[in-house]
Design a protein around this motif. Structure first.
Motif, PDB file in Angstrom:
ATOM      1  N   TYR A  66      26.268 -24.551  23.287  1.00 42.11           N
ATOM      2  CA  TYR A  66      25.262 -23.629  23.808  1.00 42.11           C
ATOM      3  C   TYR A  66      24.658 -22.808  22.678  1.00 42.11           C
ATOM      4  O   TYR A  66      25.370 -22.402  21.752  1.00 42.11           O
ATOM      5  N   GLU A  67      23.372 -22.579  22.792  1.00 43.47           N
ATOM      6  CA  GLU A  67      22.674 -21.685  21.876  1.00 43.47           C
ATOM      7  C   GLU A  67      21.827 -20.739  22.741  1.00 43.47           C
ATOM      8  O   GLU A  67      20.865 -21.160  23.382  1.00 43.47           O
ATOM      9  N   PHE A  68      22.215 -19.470  22.754  1.00 42.70           N
ATOM     10  CA  PHE A  68      21.532 -18.453  23.550  1.00 42.70           C
ATOM     11  C   PHE A  68      20.662 -17.589  22.645  1.00 42.70           C
ATOM     12  O   PHE A  68      21.097 -17.195  21.561  1.00 42.70           O
ATOM     13  N   HIS A  69      19.476 -17.293  23.112  1.00 40.24           N
ATOM     14  CA  HIS A  69      18.540 -16.396  22.424  1.00 40.24           C
ATOM     15  C   HIS A  69      18.314 -15.192  23.345  1.00 40.24           C
ATOM     16  O   HIS A  69      17.735 -15.365  24.427  1.00 40.24           O
ATOM     17  N   PHE A  70      18.765 -14.031  22.924  1.00 42.67           N
ATOM     18  CA  PHE A  70      18.615 -12.819  23.723  1.00 42.67           C
ATOM     19  C   PHE A  70      17.655 -11.856  23.033  1.00 42.67           C
ATOM     20  O   PHE A  70      17.784 -11.601  21.833  1.00 42.67           O
ATOM     21  N   ILE A  71      16.690 -11.362  23.803  1.00 42.41           N
ATOM     22  CA  ILE A  71      15.762 -10.348  23.298  1.00 42.41           C
ATOM     23  C   ILE A  71      15.827  -9.137  24.216  1.00 42.41           C
ATOM     24  O   ILE A  71      16.208  -9.244  25.385  1.00 42.41           O
ATOM     25  N   ALA A  94      21.441 -26.083  26.183  1.00 42.72           N
ATOM     26  CA  ALA A  94      22.786 -26.637  26.367  1.00 42.72           C
ATOM     27  C   ALA A  94      22.738 -28.113  26.004  1.00 42.72           C
ATOM     28  O   ALA A  94      21.795 -28.827  26.372  1.00 42.72           O
ATOM     29  N   LYS A  95      23.747 -28.556  25.259  1.00 41.77           N
ATOM     30  CA  LYS A  95      23.834 -29.963  24.847  1.00 41.77           C
ATOM     31  C   LYS A  95      25.164 -30.539  25.296  1.00 41.77           C
ATOM     32  O   LYS A  95      26.172 -29.814  25.346  1.00 41.77           O
ATOM     33  N   VAL A  98      27.726 -35.225  22.947  1.00 34.66           N
ATOM     34  CA  VAL A  98      27.180 -36.073  21.880  1.00 34.66           C
ATOM     35  C   VAL A  98      25.868 -35.525  21.334  1.00 34.66           C
ATOM     36  O   VAL A  98      25.200 -36.180  20.540  1.00 34.66           O
ATOM     37  N   GLY A  99      25.484 -34.325  21.775  1.00 41.64           N
ATOM     38  CA  GLY A  99      24.305 -33.669  21.218  1.00 41.64           C
ATOM     39  C   GLY A  99      23.010 -33.840  21.985  1.00 41.64           C
ATOM     40  O   GLY A  99      21.960 -33.378  21.538  1.00 41.64           O
ATOM     41  N   ASN A 100      23.053 -34.491  23.154  1.00 41.03           N
ATOM     42  CA  ASN A 100      21.856 -34.630  23.983  1.00 41.03           C
ATOM     43  C   ASN A 100      21.581 -33.317  24.730  1.00 41.03           C
ATOM     44  O   ASN A 100      22.504 -32.725  25.285  1.00 41.03           O
ATOM     45  N   ILE A 101      20.319 -32.923  24.754  1.00 39.30           N
ATOM     46  CA  ILE A 101      19.959 -31.698  25.473  1.00 39.30           C
ATOM     47  C   ILE A 101      20.064 -31.964  26.967  1.00 39.30           C
ATOM     48  O   ILE A 101      19.408 -32.868  27.497  1.00 39.30           O
ATOM     49  N   ILE A 102      20.900 -31.172  27.647  1.00 37.57           N
ATOM     50  CA  ILE A 102      21.044 -31.306  29.095  1.00 37.57           C
ATOM     51  C   ILE A 102      20.298 -30.195  29.833  1.00 37.57           C
ATOM     52  O   ILE A 102      20.056 -30.305  31.032  1.00 37.57           O
ATOM     53  N   TYR A 103      19.934 -29.148  29.110  1.00 36.28           N
ATOM     54  CA  TYR A 103      19.164 -28.058  29.723  1.00 36.28           C
ATOM     55  C   TYR A 103      18.529 -27.234  28.609  1.00 36.28           C
ATOM     56  O   TYR A 103      19.162 -26.977  27.580  1.00 36.28           O
ATOM     57  N   VAL A 176      25.402 -26.163  34.595  1.00 33.14           N
ATOM     58  CA  VAL A 176      25.094 -26.208  33.161  1.00 33.14           C
ATOM     59  C   VAL A 176      26.051 -25.300  32.393  1.00 33.14           C
ATOM     60  O   VAL A 176      26.604 -25.680  31.366  1.00 33.14           O
ATOM     61  N   ILE A 177      26.248 -24.093  32.895  1.00 35.14           N
ATOM     62  CA  ILE A 177      27.238 -23.180  32.322  1.00 35.14           C
ATOM     63  C   ILE A 177      28.463 -23.279  33.227  1.00 35.14           C
ATOM     64  O   ILE A 177      28.338 -23.129  34.447  1.00 35.14           O
ATOM     65  N   PRO A 178      29.646 -23.542  32.694  1.00 34.74           N
ATOM     66  CA  PRO A 178      30.832 -23.687  33.540  1.00 34.74           C
ATOM     67  C   PRO A 178      31.045 -22.452  34.424  1.00 34.74           C
ATOM     68  O   PRO A 178      30.895 -21.320  33.972  1.00 34.74           O
ATOM     69  N   ASP A 179      31.373 -22.704  35.688  1.00 31.94           N
ATOM     70  CA  ASP A 179      31.569 -21.632  36.657  1.00 31.94           C
ATOM     71  C   ASP A 179      32.918 -20.942  36.453  1.00 31.94           C
ATOM     72  O   ASP A 179      33.963 -21.599  36.381  1.00 31.94           O
ATOM     73  N   ALA A 180      32.859 -19.622  36.329  1.00 32.27           N
ATOM     74  CA  ALA A 180      34.051 -18.767  36.244  1.00 32.27           C
ATOM     75  C   ALA A 180      34.927 -19.067  35.025  1.00 32.27           C
ATOM     76  O   ALA A 180      36.131 -18.834  35.049  1.00 32.27           O
TER      77      ALA A 180
END
Length: 188
Positions: A66-71, A94-95, A98-103, A176-180
């Motif tokens: 994951y790479e998050f950009h917060f402003i 989110a990848k 294997v590095g494929n973009i999933i979101y 996409v982001i694991p729950d809990a």
């Protein structure tokens, strides 16, 4: 002329009664709606949001990265309820393992991005809302916090999925982001 002055003062008085600014700290201390002061602007008076700003990277145990950009947006809002606030807006990529973009929400506008709200009562966790794939109930609250308050280069992110019932999602769908589950992010 006197009537115009009285009328102008009356209008200014009404506007100033309604146009109250409160801090994120004040709102976090409200137990329930009647205890909360009415406000028009929710301001980050103590600059608590600044520590979240930047690019953050992390990985989950299944290999997703994951790479998050917060402003930080100041005096933002006012669309429907005419309230404004200082808040964090987040976009991310989110990848898979294997590095494929999933979101990716990198090209989303602010209204369709992860949006911040407020802090918990202890001013430790900052709550945001995320909606990736609403049809599969991939939406809910995201909580940001710092496991070690003296280390502002390592942040914890936890997604809590909404409890809606969804019938049209493919078998085996994973949010996409694991729950809990916590993901540790490192500031770049």
């Amino acid at each position: 002329m006197k009537n115009k002055i009285v009328y102008t003062l009356l209008i200014l008085g009404i506007v100033s009664c309604r146009a109250q600014t409160i801090s994120l700290d004040q709102l976090s201390q409200c137990e329930n709606k009647p205890d909360c002061p009415d406000y028009v602007y929710l301001k980050d008076t103590n600059n608590r949001l600044n520590k979240f700003v930047g690019i953050w990277k992390g990985a989950y145990t299944d290999g997703r990265t994951y790479e998050f950009h917060f402003i930080k947006k100041e005096n933002d809002g006012g669309w429907f309820n005419e309230k404004f606030w200082d808040r964090i807006i987040g976009r991310f990529i989110a990848k898979d393992n294997v590095g494929n973009i999933i979101y990716s929400s990198m090209n989303n506008n602010d209204l369709n991005s992860m949006s911040g709200y407020y802090f918990d009562k202890n001013l430790i966790k900052y709550q945001m809302y995320y909606s990736g794939n609403a049809e599969c109930n991939d939406k809910g609250y995201v909580y940001l916090s710092f496991p070690d308050p003296s280390n502002l280069n390592q942040m914890k992110l936890v997604f809590m999925q909404d409890m809606d019932i969804i019938a049209s999602c493919p078998n085996g769908y994973k949010t996409v982001i694991p729950d809990a589950k916590g993901i540790i992010l490192i500031k770049q």
